[in-house]
Design an enzyme around this catalytic site. Structure first.
Site, PDB file in Angstrom:
ATOM      1  N   GLY A 174       6.894  39.500  32.385  1.00  0.00           N
ATOM      2  CA  GLY A 174       7.015  39.913  30.993  1.00  0.00           C
ATOM      3  C   GLY A 174       5.712  39.746  30.242  1.00  0.00           C
ATOM      4  CB  THR A 175       4.578  36.968  28.059  1.00  0.00           C
ATOM      5  OG1 THR A 175       5.799  36.923  27.308  1.00  0.00           O
ATOM      6  CG2 THR A 175       3.427  36.602  27.157  1.00  0.00           C
ATOM      7  N   GLY A 222      12.576  42.658  16.883  1.00  0.00           N
ATOM      8  CA  GLY A 222      13.785  43.187  16.241  1.00  0.00           C
ATOM      9  C   GLY A 222      14.318  44.467  16.866  1.00  0.00           C
ATOM     10  CE  LYS A 257      16.116  39.201  29.605  1.00  0.00           C
ATOM     11  NZ  LYS A 257      15.186  40.235  29.157  1.00  0.00           N
ATOM     12  N   GLY A 279       7.702  33.439  31.979  1.00  0.00           N
ATOM     13  CA  GLY A 279       6.366  32.878  32.169  1.00  0.00           C
ATOM     14  C   GLY A 279       5.738  33.138  33.518  1.00  0.00           C
ATOM     15  CB  CYS A 333      23.848  41.310  20.289  1.00  0.00           C
ATOM     16  SG  CYS A 333      24.998  41.671  21.615  1.00  0.00           S
TER      17      CYS A 333
HETATM   18  C1  LIG Z   1       7.419  41.412  22.795  1.00  0.00           C
HETATM   19  C2  LIG Z   1       8.671  41.155  23.577  1.00  0.00           C
HETATM   20  C3  LIG Z   1       9.716  42.071  23.504  1.00  0.00           C
HETATM   21  C4  LIG Z   1      10.896  41.860  24.224  1.00  0.00           C
HETATM   22  N1  LIG Z   1      11.903  42.790  24.144  1.00  0.00           N
HETATM   23  C5  LIG Z   1      13.031  42.593  24.875  1.00  0.00           C
HETATM   24  C6  LIG Z   1      14.057  43.572  24.867  1.00  0.00           C
HETATM   25  O1  LIG Z   1      13.960  44.642  24.250  1.00  0.00           O
HETATM   26  N2  LIG Z   1      15.186  43.310  25.588  1.00  0.00           N
HETATM   27  C7  LIG Z   1      15.336  42.160  26.323  1.00  0.00           C
HETATM   28  O2  LIG Z   1      16.391  41.977  26.976  1.00  0.00           O
HETATM   29  N3  LIG Z   1      14.355  41.224  26.372  1.00  0.00           N
HETATM   30  C8  LIG Z   1      13.222  41.419  25.662  1.00  0.00           C
HETATM   31  N4  LIG Z   1      12.216  40.486  25.737  1.00  0.00           N
HETATM   32  C9  LIG Z   1      12.388  39.291  26.586  1.00  0.00           C
HETATM   33  C10 LIG Z   1      11.734  39.501  27.960  1.00  0.00           C
HETATM   34  O3  LIG Z   1      12.345  40.575  28.640  1.00  0.00           O
HETATM   35  C11 LIG Z   1      11.827  38.214  28.828  1.00  0.00           C
HETATM   36  O4  LIG Z   1      13.196  37.899  29.028  1.00  0.00           O
HETATM   37  C12 LIG Z   1      11.147  37.001  28.192  1.00  0.00           C
HETATM   38  O5  LIG Z   1       9.989  37.382  27.486  1.00  0.00           O
HETATM   39  C13 LIG Z   1      10.781  35.930  29.232  1.00  0.00           C
HETATM   40  O6  LIG Z   1       9.864  36.418  30.189  1.00  0.00           O
HETATM   41  P1  LIG Z   1       8.261  36.242  30.035  1.00  0.00           P
HETATM   42  O7  LIG Z   1       8.006  34.807  29.670  1.00  0.00           O
HETATM   43  O8  LIG Z   1       7.683  36.623  31.372  1.00  0.00           O
HETATM   44  O9  LIG Z   1       7.822  37.171  28.948  1.00  0.00           O
HETATM   45  C14 LIG Z   1      11.033  40.686  25.040  1.00  0.00           C
HETATM   46  C15 LIG Z   1       9.975  39.777  25.099  1.00  0.00           C
HETATM   47  C16 LIG Z   1       8.801  39.994  24.406  1.00  0.00           C
HETATM   48  C17 LIG Z   1       7.676  38.993  24.524  1.00  0.00           C
END
Ligand SMILES: Cc1cc2nc3c(=O)[nH]c(=O)nc-3n(C[C@H](O)[C@H](O)[C@H](O)COP(=O)(O)O)c2cc1C
Length: 298
Positions: A264-265, A72, A164, A243, A130
């Site tokens: 990211g994750t 959030g 994004k 991923g 958003c």
């Molecule tokens: C806990 C968490 C918080 C995130 N916060 C944001 C954020 O503040 N702004 C944003 O653009 N994306 C946010 N994301 C999305 C990541 O930047 C990314 O686009 C998405 O997780 C896919 O990449 P991944 O699979 O490597 O995590 C968040 C993802 C996770 C898991």
């Protein structure tokens, strides 16, 4: 040396917004974090005009090969970010990209003007997942809304504007083309996929918000396909994510058209994943001919 919109980078791996807290990492691990910073650029957590506390817990939930989150967007707001976080992020040894989100064009403009005016900031990422309070539409789900937003923001800064993209649309390439028409410099994708889980112990939604966003290896093939479609349709450089957990994964995104990749994750599991992926990528990246023949096999 790799570069994105004129920003020179030591390698092609950056972080995905919201998945690596550089300030907390430095508090815990000290200046070693600066000496071996895992990413070639740092993307901040998304900031909004006013402070937000984020959603009630539970906010994360593990899934097969991934996780759901409904954090959030907790953040200190624009003033808190500029006062408290920006000076500390400016000490990082890499270029800083600030992620911003608002629910109206004037509010987005306020963020872009304020952040774009700071010398410490190399670029701005626009989180467009958003709603626009005036139209009720999710900006990043509509090519025309995205184009109009960029037309508003483009004259306000000379800094690179990175859009994004959300994956929760039938045609992300159309939104990327809208961003390009409006004057964006680059796109990044994918954000999380809208998803839900129920807690088997209670039979109620696993996340207090009811639903959240899926990330991690489970989303990787979706991200690769959207990246292919977006880079085929729009002429903008793309930061690919979704991923990525190894150099082989990163090489796949580069073969599919990405200029840079973001981790990211995987950083939750391995806080040094960024440097590891960059080192593995050096070894894993196929020769150009191999990459093309792999894509031709479809
Ligand atoms: C806990 C968490 C918080 C995130 N916060 C944001 C954020 O503040 N702004 C944003 O653009 N994306 C946010 N994301 C999305 C990541 O930047 C990314 O686009 C998405 O997780 C896919 O990449 P991944 O699979 O490597 O995590 C968040 C993802 C996770 C898991």
């Amino acid at each position: 040396m790799p570069e994105l919109c004129g920003i020179s980078l030591a390698h092609r791996v950056i972080n995905a917004s919201g998945t690596y807290d550089a300030i907390a990492a430095r508090q815990v691990f000290g200046d070693a974090v600066l000496e071996e910073f895992p990413f070639a650029a740092f993307v901040s957590k998304t900031i909004t005009p006013e402070p937000r506390v984020g959603n009630a817990p539970r906010r994360i939930w593990e899934t097969p090969a991934g996780m759901l989150n409904s954090i959030g967007l907790p953040n200190k707001g624009l003033a808190g970010f500029l006062e408290q976080d920006l000076p500390r992020l400016a000490e990082l040894p890499v270029p800083l990209i600030v992620s911003v989100m608002a629910t109206s064009r004037p509010e987005f403009a306020k963020l872009v003007e304020a952040v774009g005016a700071r010398d410490e900031v190399a670029g701005i990422e626009l989180n467009v997942s958003c709603p626009n309070v005036h139209s009720g539409l999710i900006v990043g789900e509509q090519p025309a809304e995205t184009e109009a937003l960029l037309e508003t923001l483009r004259p306000l800064t000379a800094k690179p504007l990175i859009v994004k993209l959300t994956p929760n649309v039938a045609d992300p390439a159309a939104v990327a083309v809208g961003a390009e028409r409006g004057g964006a410099d680059a796109v990044s994708l994918i954000n999380t996929l809208k998803a839900s889980a129920f807690d088997p112990a209670t039979g109620t939604p696993a996340l207090a918000a009811g639903h959240g966003g899926l990330s991690g290896p489970a989303v990787r093939p979706v991200a690769v396909q959207q990246l292919r479609a977006v880079t085929a349709a729009a002429g903008l450089p793309a930061i690919g994510m979704g991923g990525i957990a190894s150099g082989v994964d990163a090489a796949e995104f580069l073969a599919a058209g990405a200029t840079l990749v973001a981790v990211g994750t995987e950083s939750f599991r391995d806080p040094k994943a960024g440097s590891r992926v960059a080192a593995e990528l050096d070894l894993a990246r196929p020769k150009e001919a191999t990459a093309h023949s792999a894509l031709d096999l479809e």
